[in-house]
Write a protein that holds these residues in place. Structure first.
Motif, PDB file in Angstrom:
ATOM      1  N   THR A  92       0.858  -1.243   0.017  1.00 20.30           N
ATOM      2  CA  THR A  92      -0.023   0.114   0.122  1.00 20.30           C
ATOM      3  C   THR A  92       0.943   1.184   0.134  1.00 20.30           C
ATOM      4  O   THR A  92       1.985   1.208   0.232  1.00 20.30           O
ATOM      5  CB  THR A  92      -0.866   0.175   1.125  1.00 20.30           C
ATOM      6  OG1 THR A  92      -0.204   0.191   2.328  1.00 20.30           O
ATOM      7  CG2 THR A  92      -1.751  -1.086   1.232  1.00 20.30           C
ATOM      8  N   HIS A 408      -1.254  -5.897  -0.992  1.00 18.26           N
ATOM      9  CA  HIS A 408      -2.300  -5.172  -1.916  1.00 18.26           C
ATOM     10  C   HIS A 408      -2.314  -5.799  -3.325  1.00 18.26           C
ATOM     11  O   HIS A 408      -1.168  -5.902  -3.956  1.00 18.26           O
ATOM     12  CB  HIS A 408      -2.202  -3.620  -2.001  1.00 18.26           C
ATOM     13  CG  HIS A 408      -3.309  -2.973  -2.591  1.00 18.26           C
ATOM     14  ND1 HIS A 408      -3.564  -2.842  -3.796  1.00 18.26           N
ATOM     15  CD2 HIS A 408      -4.175  -2.317  -1.783  1.00 18.26           C
ATOM     16  CE1 HIS A 408      -4.568  -2.135  -3.833  1.00 18.26           C
ATOM     17  NE2 HIS A 408      -5.239  -1.467  -2.868  1.00 18.26           N
ATOM     18  N   ASN A 414      -2.013   2.436  -6.072  1.00 21.34           N
ATOM     19  CA  ASN A 414      -3.159   2.389  -5.057  1.00 21.34           C
ATOM     20  C   ASN A 414      -2.580   3.582  -4.194  1.00 21.34           C
ATOM     21  O   ASN A 414      -1.493   3.776  -3.971  1.00 21.34           O
ATOM     22  CB  ASN A 414      -3.311   1.427  -4.163  1.00 21.34           C
ATOM     23  CG  ASN A 414      -2.225   0.694  -3.363  1.00 21.34           C
ATOM     24  OD1 ASN A 414      -2.024   1.228  -2.196  1.00 21.34           O
ATOM     25  ND2 ASN A 414      -1.436  -0.062  -4.024  1.00 21.34           N
ATOM     26  N   ASP A 416      -3.915   3.202  -0.626  1.00 19.74           N
ATOM     27  CA  ASP A 416      -4.620   2.541   0.431  1.00 19.74           C
ATOM     28  C   ASP A 416      -4.066   2.184   1.707  1.00 19.74           C
ATOM     29  O   ASP A 416      -4.397   1.532   2.559  1.00 19.74           O
ATOM     30  CB  ASP A 416      -4.991   1.108  -0.141  1.00 19.74           C
ATOM     31  CG  ASP A 416      -6.392   1.112  -1.032  1.00 19.74           C
ATOM     32  OD1 ASP A 416      -7.040   2.182  -0.897  1.00 19.74           O
ATOM     33  OD2 ASP A 416      -6.617  -0.276  -1.529  1.00 19.74           O
ATOM     34  N   ARG A 419      -5.858   2.675   4.877  1.00 16.15           N
ATOM     35  CA  ARG A 419      -6.687   1.444   5.368  1.00 16.15           C
ATOM     36  C   ARG A 419      -6.271   0.617   6.389  1.00 16.15           C
ATOM     37  O   ARG A 419      -7.012  -0.049   7.085  1.00 16.15           O
ATOM     38  CB  ARG A 419      -7.031   0.553   4.147  1.00 16.15           C
ATOM     39  CG  ARG A 419      -8.088   1.364   3.076  1.00 16.15           C
ATOM     40  CD  ARG A 419      -8.205   0.371   1.904  1.00 16.15           C
ATOM     41  NE  ARG A 419      -8.917  -0.750   2.263  1.00 16.15           N
ATOM     42  CZ  ARG A 419      -8.906  -1.922   1.440  1.00 16.15           C
ATOM     43  NH1 ARG A 419      -8.181  -2.090   0.384  1.00 16.15           N
ATOM     44  NH2 ARG A 419      -9.572  -2.975   1.791  1.00 16.15           N
ATOM     45  N   VAL A 447     -10.506   7.876   4.763  1.00 17.83           N
ATOM     46  CA  VAL A 447     -10.551   6.446   4.301  1.00 17.83           C
ATOM     47  C   VAL A 447     -11.773   5.804   5.137  1.00 17.83           C
ATOM     48  O   VAL A 447     -12.259   6.295   6.259  1.00 17.83           O
ATOM     49  CB  VAL A 447      -9.243   5.681   4.687  1.00 17.83           C
ATOM     50  CG1 VAL A 447      -9.101   5.578   6.343  1.00 17.83           C
ATOM     51  CG2 VAL A 447      -9.643   4.176   4.240  1.00 17.83           C
TER      52      VAL A 447
END
Length: 456
Positions: A92, A408, A414, A416, A419, A447
């Motif tokens: 990520t 991921h 991404n 992310d 998260r 998020v």
């Protein structure tokens, strides 16, 4: 007999109050050891383990994913009984941001960073007042009043310009000071709240009187033990013996003239701030104390700052003779950096083992804890925010599908990383609908979806 979870053994030594909490005993639980006697669930704990200077991705990311992933070099100290508690999130990344260490710390721990462009001398987006609380402070905010202390914050390395900058309250202007002195932390955890007697804190006091703090609570302890069953007596003996062993270590570290100093001692011969900081010895003592405090419900949240971003400590323990921050720039992916990363993870593993070794109900303390580990960068020398390192240790009271490597599916395209923060918070039962910075800075950093594959 049923005993309150907050039962305290009390006493006095040399004019100082002593308070010793108890771990979860059978008399505090239901008949199956799965919940408290009154029916409420066993307490969960949450902590952040932060280190500055990032990682070396090639020695961090395992070669396989899922529950049977092979341990990479950085995590060799998690082999054996700790591996089922180890969860890695890789692949990520964060949104593009100012490359500095300060905003990256805010992004890694809160998915927010200071947008102040007028901070003298440090440039755009380099202010230190992060608008959202660090994730440990966020959980402490949600759990306020559940334990005696809202949070326990400890600090190991004391070199570099940004010590005690890895935990902050909402609004970013109030930082949680990381206690660097094992002596002062001992006073806080086991003192009765009164001012220490003239000449020093509790350890200096007991050393001067050639006593143990357990002498002070002996009558209270014996009275309780007479009412306990065999297993609870054994558990209480083990608990008190562990406290005494730790007390001996601290007494041995007390300066001979500590009792002659004004106020209580604030150092304990760990070389704080110098080129030969005794990081491992200090970390082990802090981890032992922290485990006792969590077991006794003195607090349910902690912040563990192993080192700050831009730390200038020397990792002499693994043969590295260069300041860490400079090393991250000169040899960002070299063998020396790999040794440093593994050494830091070794100290995280020690903390985890201290929790795992303490029985709690039908399991152990690590079963009911989640430690979230991270740094301000991935490859710090490149100021890289891609493939950000997040490690989770513990089962979060059953809230986390622990013991796996989640990577991921699109590791290069991404944004992310936040998260991972929301996943950790949700795992310990804090039901936040979202996390992060609402506006500003590349369109906000909010998020709303955790990594569902990691949650039960």
């Amino acid at each position: 007999m049923k005993l309150s979870r907050r039962h305290i053994l009390r006493g006095m030594v040399g004019g100082a109050a002593v308070q010793v909490g108890l771990p979860l005993l059978d008399v505090m639980l239901n008949d199956h050891g799965t919940a408290m006697a009154a029916g409420e669930p066993l307490p969960k704990r949450f902590g952040v383990f932060f280190w500055g200077g990032g990682i070396v991705p090639s020695s961090w990311v395992p070669s396989g994913t899922g529950p049977n992933f092979p341990l990479s070099d950085s995590f060799q100290d998690f082999a054996g009984g700790l591996k089922p508690y180890l969860t890695l999130v890789t692949g990520t990344q964060h949104k593009n941001s100012s490359p500095g260490h300060i905003p990256s710390r805010g992004i890694a721990l809160s998915s927010s960073h200071d947008l102040n462009t007028g901070v003298a001398g440090v440039g755009t987006y380099r202010g230190q007042n992060m608008p959202e609380p660090s994730v440990d402070a966020l959980v402490a905010e949600a759990w306020k009043g559940k334990a005696l202390l809202e949070m326990i914050a400890v600090g190991i390395c004391r070199t570099g310009p940004y010590r005690s900058n890895s935990s902050w309250k909402r609004g970013g202007t109030a930082y949680n000071r990381h206690e660097p002195s094992p002596m002062a932390l001992w006073d806080r955890l086991f003192g009765g709240g009164a001012a220490p007697p003239p000449g020093g804190g509790m350890i200096a006091n007991t050393t001067a009187y050639e006593k143990s703090m357990l002498d002070a609570i002996q009558a209270d302890a014996q009275s309780l033990q007479g009412k306990l069953g065999r297993s609870d007596k054994a558990r209480m003996d083990q608990h008190l013996s562990g406290i005494r062993a730790l007390e001996r270590q601290l007494q041995a570290r007390t300066s001979p003239d500590a009792c002659a100093k004004p106020g209580r001692p604030t150092m304990s011969n760990f070389g704080d701030g110098g080129t030969h900081e005794e990081k491992e010895a200090k970390s082990q003592i802090m981890s032992q104390m922290l485990a006792i405090a969590l077991a006794c419900d003195r607090s349910r949240v902690f912040s563990y700052e192993f080192s700050s971003n831009q730390s200038t400590t020397f990792y002499w323990e693994v043969g590295v003779n260069q300041e860490h921050h400079q090393l991250t720039h000169d040899k960002p992916t070299g063998t020396e950096m790999q040794k440093v990363t593994r050494f830091i993870m070794k100290n995280l593993a020690y903390l985890a083992e201290q929790l795992r070794s303490r029985t709690e109900g039908a399991g152990n303390l690590l079963d009911n804890t989640l430690i979230l580990g991270t740094s301000e960068h991935a490859t710090a020398g490149f100021h890289d925010y891609k493939d950000h390192p997040y490690v989770m240790v513990g089962r979060a009271g059953g809230g986390l599908r622990a013991g796996q490597h989640w990577r991921h599916p699109s590791p290069t395209s991404n944004i992310d990383s936040p998260r991972a923060l929301l996943t950790a918070v949700r795992a310990v039962g804090v039901g936040l609908p979202k996390l992060g910075q609402e506006s500003g800075g590349e369109g906000g950093r909010v998020v709303t979806q955790p990594i569902s594959e990691l949650l039960t």
